[in-house]
Design a protein around this motif. Structure first.
Motif, PDB file in Angstrom:
ATOM      1  N   LEU A 256      -2.324  -7.629   0.973  1.00 38.33           N
ATOM      2  CA  LEU A 256      -3.114  -7.962   2.048  1.00 38.33           C
ATOM      3  C   LEU A 256      -2.354  -8.053   3.548  1.00 38.33           C
ATOM      4  CD1 LEU A 256      -5.675 -10.375   0.259  1.00 38.33           C
ATOM      5  CD2 LEU A 256      -6.161  -7.998   1.325  1.00 38.33           C
ATOM      6  N   GLY A 257      -1.105  -7.990   3.647  1.00 35.72           N
ATOM      7  CA  GLY A 257      -0.232  -8.211   4.685  1.00 35.72           C
ATOM      8  C   GLY A 257       0.510  -9.504   4.745  1.00 35.72           C
ATOM      9  N   SER A 258       0.318 -10.463   3.778  1.00 33.29           N
ATOM     10  CA  SER A 258       0.818 -11.605   4.294  1.00 33.29           C
ATOM     11  C   SER A 258       2.309 -11.865   3.655  1.00 33.29           C
ATOM     12  CB  SER A 258       0.144 -12.783   3.357  1.00 33.29           C
ATOM     13  OG  SER A 258      -1.401 -12.782   3.784  1.00 33.29           O
ATOM     14  N   GLN A 259       3.059 -12.962   4.089  1.00 35.12           N
ATOM     15  CA  GLN A 259       4.343 -12.914   3.379  1.00 35.12           C
ATOM     16  C   GLN A 259       4.120 -14.237   2.593  1.00 35.12           C
ATOM     17  OE1 GLN A 259       7.349 -13.538   6.318  1.00 35.12           O
ATOM     18  NE2 GLN A 259       6.912 -11.822   7.498  1.00 35.12           N
ATOM     19  N   VAL A 260       5.129 -14.073   1.519  1.00 36.10           N
ATOM     20  CA  VAL A 260       5.001 -15.106   0.491  1.00 36.10           C
ATOM     21  C   VAL A 260       6.384 -15.752   0.357  1.00 36.10           C
ATOM     22  CG1 VAL A 260       4.695 -15.806  -1.906  1.00 36.10           C
ATOM     23  CG2 VAL A 260       3.105 -14.130  -0.772  1.00 36.10           C
ATOM     24  N   HIS A 261       6.745 -16.882   0.538  1.00 34.81           N
ATOM     25  CA  HIS A 261       7.898 -17.710   0.241  1.00 34.81           C
ATOM     26  C   HIS A 261       7.815 -18.606  -0.873  1.00 34.81           C
ATOM     27  CE1 HIS A 261      11.736 -19.571   1.362  1.00 34.81           C
ATOM     28  NE2 HIS A 261      11.132 -20.725   1.059  1.00 34.81           N
ATOM     29  N   VAL A 262       8.685 -18.273  -2.093  1.00 28.08           N
ATOM     30  CA  VAL A 262       8.675 -18.935  -3.361  1.00 28.08           C
ATOM     31  C   VAL A 262       9.811 -20.052  -3.176  1.00 28.08           C
ATOM     32  CG1 VAL A 262       8.881 -18.691  -5.834  1.00 28.08           C
ATOM     33  CG2 VAL A 262       7.973 -16.966  -4.379  1.00 28.08           C
TER      34      VAL A 262
ATOM     35  N   ASP B 223       7.603 -30.210   2.288  1.00 29.34           N
ATOM     36  CA  ASP B 223       8.814 -30.750   3.008  1.00 29.34           C
ATOM     37  C   ASP B 223       9.162 -29.424   3.762  1.00 29.34           C
ATOM     38  OD1 ASP B 223       8.910 -33.011   2.256  1.00 29.34           O
ATOM     39  OD2 ASP B 223      10.657 -32.702   0.798  1.00 29.34           O
ATOM     40  N   TYR B 224       9.018 -28.082   3.023  1.00 28.96           N
ATOM     41  CA  TYR B 224       9.279 -26.872   3.783  1.00 28.96           C
ATOM     42  C   TYR B 224       8.473 -26.520   4.885  1.00 28.96           C
ATOM     43  CZ  TYR B 224      10.329 -21.841   4.349  1.00 28.96           C
ATOM     44  OH  TYR B 224      10.398 -20.601   4.693  1.00 28.96           O
ATOM     45  N   LEU B 225       7.200 -26.852   4.556  1.00 27.42           N
ATOM     46  CA  LEU B 225       6.061 -26.846   5.586  1.00 27.42           C
ATOM     47  C   LEU B 225       6.318 -27.469   6.766  1.00 27.42           C
ATOM     48  CD1 LEU B 225       2.908 -26.038   3.275  1.00 27.42           C
ATOM     49  CD2 LEU B 225       3.631 -24.373   5.213  1.00 27.42           C
TER      50      LEU B 225
ATOM     51  N   GLY C 185      -1.985 -20.261  -5.434  1.00 25.99           N
ATOM     52  CA  GLY C 185      -2.377 -18.852  -5.670  1.00 25.99           C
ATOM     53  C   GLY C 185      -3.616 -18.592  -4.996  1.00 25.99           C
ATOM     54  N   ASN C 186      -4.888 -19.134  -5.706  1.00 22.27           N
ATOM     55  CA  ASN C 186      -6.198 -18.612  -4.928  1.00 22.27           C
ATOM     56  C   ASN C 186      -6.489 -18.905  -3.697  1.00 22.27           C
ATOM     57  OD1 ASN C 186      -7.081 -17.576  -7.563  1.00 22.27           O
ATOM     58  ND2 ASN C 186      -8.013 -19.426  -8.286  1.00 22.27           N
ATOM     59  N   LEU C 187      -5.941 -19.919  -3.036  1.00 24.14           N
ATOM     60  CA  LEU C 187      -6.100 -20.320  -1.598  1.00 24.14           C
ATOM     61  C   LEU C 187      -5.399 -19.510  -0.936  1.00 24.14           C
ATOM     62  CD1 LEU C 187      -7.838 -21.947   0.446  1.00 24.14           C
ATOM     63  CD2 LEU C 187      -5.607 -23.465   0.603  1.00 24.14           C
ATOM     64  N   GLY C 188      -4.099 -19.051  -1.316  1.00 24.40           N
ATOM     65  CA  GLY C 188      -3.364 -18.304  -0.740  1.00 24.40           C
ATOM     66  C   GLY C 188      -3.947 -16.690  -0.443  1.00 24.40           C
ATOM     67  N   VAL C 189      -4.866 -16.438  -1.536  1.00 21.34           N
ATOM     68  CA  VAL C 189      -5.261 -14.962  -1.471  1.00 21.34           C
ATOM     69  C   VAL C 189      -6.463 -15.079  -0.368  1.00 21.34           C
ATOM     70  CG1 VAL C 189      -6.726 -13.181  -2.763  1.00 21.34           C
ATOM     71  CG2 VAL C 189      -4.602 -14.373  -3.776  1.00 21.34           C
TER      72      VAL C 189
ATOM     73  N   PHE D 166      -0.082 -14.699   8.479  1.00 23.22           N
ATOM     74  CA  PHE D 166      -0.176 -15.430   7.265  1.00 23.22           C
ATOM     75  C   PHE D 166       1.083 -15.779   6.332  1.00 23.22           C
ATOM     76  CE2 PHE D 166      -1.809 -16.977   2.872  1.00 23.22           C
ATOM     77  CZ  PHE D 166      -1.848 -18.314   3.264  1.00 23.22           C
ATOM     78  N   LEU D 167       1.715 -17.069   6.327  1.00 30.60           N
ATOM     79  CA  LEU D 167       2.622 -17.174   5.334  1.00 30.60           C
ATOM     80  C   LEU D 167       2.294 -18.394   4.266  1.00 30.60           C
ATOM     81  CD1 LEU D 167       5.798 -17.408   4.185  1.00 30.60           C
ATOM     82  CD2 LEU D 167       6.001 -19.219   6.068  1.00 30.60           C
ATOM     83  N   CYS D 168       2.481 -17.892   3.055  1.00 26.00           N
ATOM     84  CA  CYS D 168       1.806 -18.761   1.785  1.00 26.00           C
ATOM     85  C   CYS D 168       3.366 -19.193   1.222  1.00 26.00           C
ATOM     86  CB  CYS D 168       1.217 -17.938   0.838  1.00 26.00           C
ATOM     87  SG  CYS D 168       0.676 -19.020  -0.637  1.00 26.00           S
ATOM     88  N   VAL D 169       3.401 -20.833   1.130  1.00 22.62           N
ATOM     89  CA  VAL D 169       4.393 -21.240   0.441  1.00 22.62           C
ATOM     90  C   VAL D 169       4.110 -21.686  -0.944  1.00 22.62           C
ATOM     91  CG1 VAL D 169       6.135 -23.243   0.559  1.00 22.62           C
ATOM     92  CG2 VAL D 169       5.200 -22.009   2.441  1.00 22.62           C
TER      93      VAL D 169
END
Length: 370
Positions: free
Chosen positions: A106-112, A128-130, A70-74, A87-90
């Motif tokens: 903020l314009g980022s993509q989020v992959h859950v 593994d995904y990264l 969460g927080n680092l992604g923000v 930026f893509l946050c996994v």
């Protein structure tokens, strides 16, 4: 008057809350949530991004990727938007909805990530995904907060000196352990300090950072399902493990005094107060780090149905639940109608004075350990 042109140029780093009146033990809580990213992770994020830029790793067509609860992604979303990167946050299902929405705003993509390991951890699946993503396209740049030395250097250069300036006679420092970037940066700095400072790491029960069995952890921010690559236990004097129920109770105790903090802060405060209660602390100067504020946890740590579904009805003490429901009372019956008063001479009605019909709100202040 501060005037900035980039959002990461502002960070209020000299605000402390004295918890003595709330918990009965003197503890200065360093508030790290007052910046545009809302958490201490802004420091590590900007240090890692700028190091990657200096090293030529980040280029105009690069796509930043990172695993974050969460927080680092923000923080990275904010920096990427400011600097013009994608930026893509996994992340995984434990990431608060508010946090995901902030990253997307903020314009980022989020992959859950949906899958998890046998021990219930999502971290291995995220990593593994990264790795597969980076192998598929050279444009992806993974900063890897778990192994990046810039993570701890940010706190060696900034967080620890900030504390040292305000508390030159510091005795004990309590720091929550996640990636251990904050812990290692501060511990390394105070190892070189002019006087001994006891470094106490606070971890969640179910984390394997310092050994032990892996277990369920539902509150993001602290704890790891693998040993943190950045961790060097020789810099740590003591480790405290906190149950998530105690984390929640500490958060709610703080909130009942007007301070809305995040789950990591509840863990650190609970662990620190337990430690202070067991030690002679007369004249003792203790500081703890509060990584973020509590708005992002309104649908989890501060949401009754979420809490009771995961931890049972006793997670919040009975007297606190009673105080929360003070306003949920049946409406008082309407007064019986009475004939209208007769007009006074001259056709004017007499002035009628009405009293305060509202119930009195009880104010109760709780003290003692969470």
């Amino acid at each position: 008057m501060p005037v900035i042109s980039a959002p990461y140029d502002f960070n209020e780093d000299e605000l402390y809350v004295d918890l003595a009146s709330m918990f009965g033990h003197s503890l200065f809580l360093k508030c790290e949530g007052f910046n545009f990213a809302g958490s201490i992770k802004l420091k590590a994020a900007i240090e890692m991004v700028e190091a990657a830029e200096r090293d030529g790793v980040l280029k105009p067509d690069s796509i930043l990727v990172e695993s974050s609860s969460g927080n680092l992604g923000v923080a990275l979303s904010m920096i990427a938007a400011s600097k013009g990167y994608r930026f893509l946050c996994v992340t995984d299902s434990r990431c608060n909805l508010t946090t995901r929405l902030m990253m997307e705003a903020l314009g980022s993509q989020v992959h859950v990530i949906a899958g998890q390991e046998a021990n219930g951890s999502f971290l291995g699946a995220r990593i593994d995904y990264l790795r597969a993503l980076c192998a598929s396209d050279r444009r992806y740049v993974w900063l890897s907060q778990y192994t990046n030395p810039s993570n701890w250097k940010a706190h060696y250069r900034r967080t620890a000196p900030e504390i040292a300036r305000q508390f030159p006679q510091l005795d004990t420092l309590f720091i929550g352990a996640g990636t251990t970037g904050t812990l290692m940066g501060c511990a390394r700095f105070f190892r070189e300090w002019h006087r001994p400072v006891r470094i106490v790491a606070v971890d969640s029960v179910g984390s394997v950072s310092f050994g032990g069995e892996a277990g369920r952890r539902m509150i993001p921010g602290l704890g790891m399902s693998i040993r943190p690559p950045l961790l060097d236990e020789s810099y740590v004097d003591e480790v405290i493990r906190v149950e998530e129920k105690d984390t929640i109770r500490a958060c709610h105790s703080l909130a009942r005094n007007g301070f809305l903090f995040g789950g990591s802060t509840g863990t650190v405060v609970s662990g620190a107060m337990g430690w202070l209660a067991e030690h002679e602390t007369a004249g003792h100067t203790a500081v703890a780090l509060a990584p973020d504020l509590g708005e992002r946890y309104l649908d989890t740590v501060y949401q009754s149905n979420w809490l009771q579904g995961l931890y049972g009805d006793d997670v919040i003490e009975a007297d606190e639940r009673a105080s929360e429901s003070w306003a949920v009372q049946p409406a008082p019956p309407a007064p019986a109608s009475s004939p209208s008063p007769s007009p006074s001479p001259g056709g004017r009605r007499p002035h009628m004075r009405t009293g305060d019909r509202g119930g009195r709100r009880r104010h109760r202040r709780r003290t003692g350990d969470p």
